[in-house]
Write a protein that holds these residues in place. Structure first.
Motif, mmCIF file in Angstrom:
data_model
loop_
_atom_site.group_PDB
_atom_site.id
_atom_site.type_symbol
_atom_site.label_atom_id
_atom_site.label_comp_id
_atom_site.label_asym_id
_atom_site.label_seq_id
_atom_site.Cartn_x
_atom_site.Cartn_y
_atom_site.Cartn_z
ATOM 1 N N ALA A 26 0.824 -1.217 0.000
ATOM 2 C CA ALA A 26 0.000 0.000 0.000
ATOM 3 C C ALA A 26 0.855 1.264 0.000
ATOM 4 O O ALA A 26 0.577 2.217 -0.732
ATOM 5 C CB ALA A 26 -0.953 -0.002 1.192
ATOM 6 N N ARG A 29 2.419 1.725 -3.448
ATOM 7 C CA ARG A 29 1.434 2.232 -4.422
ATOM 8 C C ARG A 29 1.165 3.719 -4.202
ATOM 9 O O ARG A 29 1.106 4.499 -5.154
ATOM 10 C CB ARG A 29 0.133 1.425 -4.328
ATOM 11 C CG ARG A 29 0.256 0.003 -4.848
ATOM 12 C CD ARG A 29 -1.098 -0.682 -5.000
ATOM 13 N NE ARG A 29 -1.886 -0.687 -3.776
ATOM 14 C CZ ARG A 29 -1.846 -1.648 -2.849
ATOM 15 N NH1 ARG A 29 -1.042 -2.684 -3.008
ATOM 16 N NH2 ARG A 29 -2.605 -1.587 -1.775
ATOM 17 N N GLU A 30 1.049 4.111 -2.938
ATOM 18 C CA GLU A 30 0.838 5.529 -2.607
ATOM 19 C C GLU A 30 2.033 6.366 -3.056
ATOM 20 O O GLU A 30 1.869 7.449 -3.615
ATOM 21 C CB GLU A 30 0.621 5.675 -1.107
ATOM 22 C CG GLU A 30 0.416 7.106 -0.657
ATOM 23 C CD GLU A 30 0.361 7.214 0.867
ATOM 24 O OE1 GLU A 30 0.745 8.295 1.368
ATOM 25 O OE2 GLU A 30 -0.039 6.252 1.531
ATOM 26 N N SER A 34 1.875 9.397 -5.921
ATOM 27 C CA SER A 34 2.174 10.792 -5.591
ATOM 28 C C SER A 34 3.506 11.292 -6.165
ATOM 29 O O SER A 34 3.698 12.500 -6.259
ATOM 30 C CB SER A 34 2.150 10.990 -4.072
ATOM 31 O OG SER A 34 3.103 10.159 -3.459
ATOM 32 N N SER A 78 5.727 3.171 4.793
ATOM 33 C CA SER A 78 4.915 4.308 4.367
ATOM 34 C C SER A 78 5.564 4.966 3.155
ATOM 35 O O SER A 78 6.724 4.706 2.830
ATOM 36 C CB SER A 78 4.805 5.325 5.498
ATOM 37 O OG SER A 78 6.068 5.910 5.739
ATOM 38 N N SER A 79 4.820 5.840 2.519
ATOM 39 C CA SER A 79 5.329 6.553 1.352
ATOM 40 C C SER A 79 6.567 7.377 1.696
ATOM 41 O O SER A 79 7.539 7.401 0.941
ATOM 42 C CB SER A 79 4.237 7.463 0.787
ATOM 43 O OG SER A 79 4.691 8.167 -0.333
#
Length: 100
Positions: A26, A29-30, A34, A78-79
């Protein structure tokens, strides 16, 4: 972020492996949603390859000069953590020899 424009100077290629639906991918993908357009705008000829496969572990694979590759797992990250790991890969490439 200056490292985005240094991407094509430090790396030969960047591959991003992700799962289309897995929760572990996830953040990856984020990150792609962005940042992909901005990275490609700063490095239009740079091969940024996104590989999707069901059930695969999310990872970044950087290819440097003379075929040297380094893979970093981004599973569950996380991103912003992925951006930091990519920045580290770019910094590592600055000191490596470049193939002709």
């Amino acid at each position: 972020m200056a490292w985005r424009s240094a991407l094509s100077k430090s790396l030969q290629e960047l591959r991003v492996h992700i799962c289309q639906t897995g929760t572990g991918s996830a953040g990856a993908r984020e990150f792609l949603l962005s940042n992909y357009a901005e990275i490609k705008k700063a490095n239009p000829g740079f091969p940024l390859l996104v590989r999707e496969c069901a059930g695969t572990e999310a990872k970044l694979i950087a290819r440097y000069g003379f075929g040297v590759e380094k893979a970093v797992s981004v599973q569950g990250d996380s991103s912003s953590a992925i951006a930091t790991k990519l920045q580290d890969l770019v910094k590592q490439g600055e000191g490596m020899p470049k193939s002709p």
